[in-house]
Design a protein around this motif. Structure first.
Motif, short mmCIF file in Angstrom:
data_model
loop_
_atom_site.label_atom_id
_atom_site.label_comp_id
_atom_site.label_asym_id
_atom_site.label_seq_id
_atom_site.Cartn_x
_atom_site.Cartn_y
_atom_site.Cartn_z
N LYS A 62 0.83 -1.21 0.00
CA LYS A 62 0.00 0.00 0.00
C LYS A 62 0.86 1.26 0.00
CE LYS A 62 -2.36 1.18 3.78
NZ LYS A 62 -3.41 1.27 4.81
N ASP A 99 2.37 1.23 5.13
CA ASP A 99 3.43 0.55 4.40
C ASP A 99 4.41 1.58 3.82
OD1 ASP A 99 4.72 -1.65 3.44
OD2 ASP A 99 3.07 -2.40 2.24
N GLN A 119 -3.75 8.30 13.37
CA GLN A 119 -3.71 6.90 12.95
C GLN A 119 -2.35 6.26 13.24
OE1 GLN A 119 -6.24 5.06 11.87
NE2 GLN A 119 -7.67 6.78 11.97
N LYS A 170 -2.55 2.85 15.32
CA LYS A 170 -2.31 1.58 14.65
C LYS A 170 -1.29 1.77 13.52
CE LYS A 170 -4.80 -2.34 12.61
NZ LYS A 170 -6.10 -2.80 12.03
N GLU A 230 0.92 -0.14 12.31
CA GLU A 230 1.18 -1.30 11.45
C GLU A 230 0.28 -1.33 10.22
OE1 GLU A 230 -1.55 -2.71 14.84
OE2 GLU A 230 0.18 -1.36 14.58
N GLN A 231 -0.71 -0.47 10.13
CA GLN A 231 -1.59 -0.44 8.96
C GLN A 231 -0.94 0.26 7.76
OE1 GLN A 231 -4.99 2.56 9.13
NE2 GLN A 231 -4.18 2.83 11.21
N THR A 269 0.24 5.40 0.86
CA THR A 269 -0.69 6.37 1.42
C THR A 269 -0.16 7.77 1.17
OG1 THR A 269 -1.33 4.83 3.19
CG2 THR A 269 -1.83 7.17 3.53
#
Length: 332
Positions: free
Chosen positions: A165, A218, A209, A213, A215-216, A167
């Motif tokens: 991913k 990349d 975020q 979390k 670890e969401q 972002t």
């Protein structure tokens, strides 16, 4: 044998540089060092912040390893790091952040890379002050070309390293022009990589975020100021600036650097942790296709970090800078 420009910097820079040189020598890394310096040290000795000999060395070698450098404060000097980035169009600031066994943090399984645009945005130097009205203006200049370069670099990295991913981080809801330009280019380039998931986050939500979390995520790509802030936040997720690497990469030149400060309060005391500079040097080895040497050193470093007693004081150990280096060398 590859020649590399080596910029020791000042403060703790020379100490951590010597540690990295010792590890490279023990690992028989096929590089030679051409040492040049910049900053307060050269300003005091020859009156130049960025000597012409350093510029010539960078143009010749195309790759450099840089320790922390102090820009004289309160004298109107522009940041040396910013000058080098703009001088050589090192538009891509790459900052990995990965959890390391043995380095205690609040988070586990963090493994992300941040791509920060390095030459534009609010760091373009477009500042004005109206003496009569006592108003200061700083202009965030983005170009379509600049947006495309950093976004494509992020997607190419994700493609090469099988990341799932990308972002894009922005403030297009408020910055209707600059934010929208960055976001529209990210959306268009994402279409060229249909196998990579793409999403976007507004900067304030992104900060939340990341600490809920992380670890969401990349691969993250963003503009200059947001990237400056997020890169330190991401470092905090995995142990701080003392354990993360950094690189400034352009089309035909790359400068790998320790991203922490020069820490003059502990300079010369043998207390400095060389991990950040060593990890940046490992990134450099991957960049010049010395992957076997990079992996050997990284394995030895990780094994040392997992043994707290062999680490420097900031990581809970008792080792000096060079003792820490010797522990790494013993594991090669």
């Amino acid at each position: 044998m590859r020649e590399i420009t080596l910029i020791p910097g000042d403060g703790i820079g020379p100490e951590i540089t010597e540690a990295v040189k010792a590890i490279f020598s023990a690992a028989n890394v096929p590089v030679t060092w051409e040492e040049e310096n910049a900053g307060q040290t050269t300003f005091d000795s020859i009156g130049e912040l960025i000597p012409s000999t350093l510029i010539a060395s960078l143009k010749k070698n195309k790759v450099a390893l840089k320790g922390p450098i102090t820009t004289p404060v309160g004298k109107g000097f522009k940041s040396i790091n910013v000058q080098l980035r703009q001088m050589f169009d090192l538009y891509s600031n790459v900052r990995p952040a990965k959890t390391t066994p043995g380095v205690n943090t609040r988070f586990e399984n963090v493994n992300l890379v941040l791509f920060r645009e390095n030459t534009e945005g609010l760091y373009s130097g477009l500042e004005m002050f109206d003496e009569r009205l006592q108003i200061s203006d700083s202009v965030a200049r983005l170009t379509r070309v600049g947006c495309r370069k950093i976004i494509r670099a992020a997607f190419e990295y994700a493609n090469k390293h099988n990341c799932k991913k990308v972002t894009a981080v922005h403030k297009a809801n408020i910055l209707k022009s600059a934010g929208a330009l960055f976001l529209s280019e990210a959306s268009e380039i994402a279409k060229e990589y249909p196998h990579i998931q793409y999403d976007d986050k507004i900067i304030d939500n992104m900060c939340m975020q990341l600490v809920i979390k992380p670890e969401q995520f990349d691969v993250i790509v963003t503009t200059n100021l947001f990237g400056d802030i997020l890169s330190d936040l991401c470092a905090g997720l995995v142990g701080g600036l003392g354990v993360v690497s950094g690189a400034n990469i352009g089309n035909d030149m790359a400068i790998f650097e320790a991203v922490h400060g020069s820490a003059p309060d502990i300079a010369g005391q043998g207390k400095a942790n060389p991990t950040a500079l060593l990890r940046s040097a490992i990134m450099m080895l991957h960049h010049i296709d010395l992957k076997e040497e990079a992996n050997r050193i990284e394995t030895a470093l990780d094994a040392t970090l997992a043994n707290r007693e062999q680490c420097t004081g900031d990581l809970g150990g008792n080792a000096s800078t060079m003792e820490f280096a010797q522990h790494i060398i013993s594991k090669l």
